[in-house]
Design a protein around this motif. Sequence first.
Motif, short mmCIF file in Angstrom:
data_model
loop_
_atom_site.label_atom_id
_atom_site.label_comp_id
_atom_site.label_asym_id
_atom_site.label_seq_id
_atom_site.Cartn_x
_atom_site.Cartn_y
_atom_site.Cartn_z
N ARG A 299 0.82 -1.20 0.00
CA ARG A 299 0.00 0.00 0.00
C ARG A 299 0.86 1.26 0.00
O ARG A 299 0.56 2.23 -0.69
CB ARG A 299 -0.91 -0.01 1.22
CG ARG A 299 -2.30 0.45 0.88
CD ARG A 299 -3.21 0.44 2.08
NE ARG A 299 -3.61 -0.93 2.41
CZ ARG A 299 -3.72 -1.39 3.64
NH1 ARG A 299 -3.46 -0.64 4.66
NH2 ARG A 299 -4.10 -2.63 3.85
N ALA A 300 1.96 1.22 0.76
CA ALA A 300 2.85 2.38 0.82
C ALA A 300 3.53 2.61 -0.53
O ALA A 300 3.67 3.75 -0.98
CB ALA A 300 3.90 2.19 1.91
N ARG A 301 3.94 1.52 -1.18
CA ARG A 301 4.55 1.64 -2.50
C ARG A 301 3.57 2.20 -3.52
O ARG A 301 3.91 3.03 -4.35
CB ARG A 301 5.06 0.27 -2.98
CG ARG A 301 6.56 0.21 -3.02
CD ARG A 301 7.04 -1.09 -3.61
NE ARG A 301 7.53 -1.91 -2.51
CZ ARG A 301 7.16 -3.15 -2.27
NH1 ARG A 301 6.32 -3.76 -3.06
NH2 ARG A 301 7.64 -3.81 -1.26
N ALA A 302 2.33 1.73 -3.45
CA ALA A 302 1.30 2.22 -4.38
C ALA A 302 1.03 3.70 -4.14
O ALA A 302 0.88 4.47 -5.09
CB ALA A 302 0.02 1.40 -4.23
N THR A 303 0.96 4.11 -2.89
CA THR A 303 0.73 5.51 -2.56
C THR A 303 1.89 6.37 -3.02
O THR A 303 1.69 7.45 -3.58
CB THR A 303 0.53 5.68 -1.04
OG1 THR A 303 -0.54 4.84 -0.63
CG2 THR A 303 0.21 7.11 -0.69
N ARG A 304 3.10 5.89 -2.83
CA ARG A 304 4.28 6.62 -3.25
C ARG A 304 4.29 6.77 -4.78
O ARG A 304 4.62 7.81 -5.31
CB ARG A 304 5.55 5.90 -2.79
CG ARG A 304 6.77 6.74 -2.89
CD ARG A 304 7.98 6.08 -2.28
NE ARG A 304 7.67 4.90 -1.49
CZ ARG A 304 8.39 3.78 -1.53
NH1 ARG A 304 9.44 3.69 -2.29
NH2 ARG A 304 8.06 2.76 -0.79
N GLY A 305 3.87 5.71 -5.48
CA GLY A 305 3.79 5.77 -6.94
C GLY A 305 2.77 6.78 -7.42
O GLY A 305 2.98 7.50 -8.40
N GLU A 306 1.63 6.88 -6.72
CA GLU A 306 0.61 7.86 -7.09
C GLU A 306 1.11 9.28 -6.86
O GLU A 306 0.85 10.18 -7.63
CB GLU A 306 -0.66 7.62 -6.27
CG GLU A 306 -1.42 6.37 -6.66
CD GLU A 306 -2.59 6.09 -5.73
OE1 GLU A 306 -2.89 6.95 -4.87
OE2 GLU A 306 -3.18 5.02 -5.84
N ASP A 307 1.86 9.48 -5.77
CA ASP A 307 2.42 10.80 -5.48
C ASP A 307 3.41 11.23 -6.56
O ASP A 307 3.43 12.39 -6.95
CB ASP A 307 3.12 10.81 -4.12
CG ASP A 307 2.13 10.68 -2.97
OD1 ASP A 307 0.92 10.89 -3.20
OD2 ASP A 307 2.56 10.34 -1.85
N VAL A 308 4.20 10.30 -7.05
CA VAL A 308 5.17 10.61 -8.10
C VAL A 308 4.44 10.97 -9.39
O VAL A 308 4.81 11.92 -10.09
CB VAL A 308 6.13 9.42 -8.33
CG1 VAL A 308 6.98 9.64 -9.59
CG2 VAL A 308 7.01 9.21 -7.12
N LEU A 309 3.36 10.26 -9.70
CA LEU A 309 2.60 10.55 -10.91
C LEU A 309 1.92 11.92 -10.81
O LEU A 309 1.85 12.65 -11.80
CB LEU A 309 1.54 9.46 -11.15
CG LEU A 309 2.08 8.10 -11.58
CD1 LEU A 309 0.93 7.10 -11.68
CD2 LEU A 309 2.79 8.19 -12.92
#
Length: 90
Positions: free
Chosen positions: A77-87
């Motif tokens: 979940r943290a990785r997915a959230t971090r990926g959304e923040d980068v996008l």
Amino acid sequence: MRDKTQTNSAEAGDRLIRAGAIVFFIGAVATLVTVAPLLLGTTPFPTYMFGLSMLMGVGFLLAGAGVLQSIAEGRRRARATRGEDVLRAG
């Protein structure tokens, strides 16, 4: 912004942790029941009762697997959230 996770929602690994706790408790009771006659000097229980005592270890392993599953889900979940923040930033 409020967290979208509800307080009563089941997280990954929660069922394993609960099942492990129940199995551990059953094993603990079986251990107490098995050891009591040895301490009281009465006739010991049959051998299968000693096998039931092993449920403590099984319950511990189940709960540990549930904890590891919860950790893995949190990292995902943290990785997915971090990926959304980068996008969003790009």
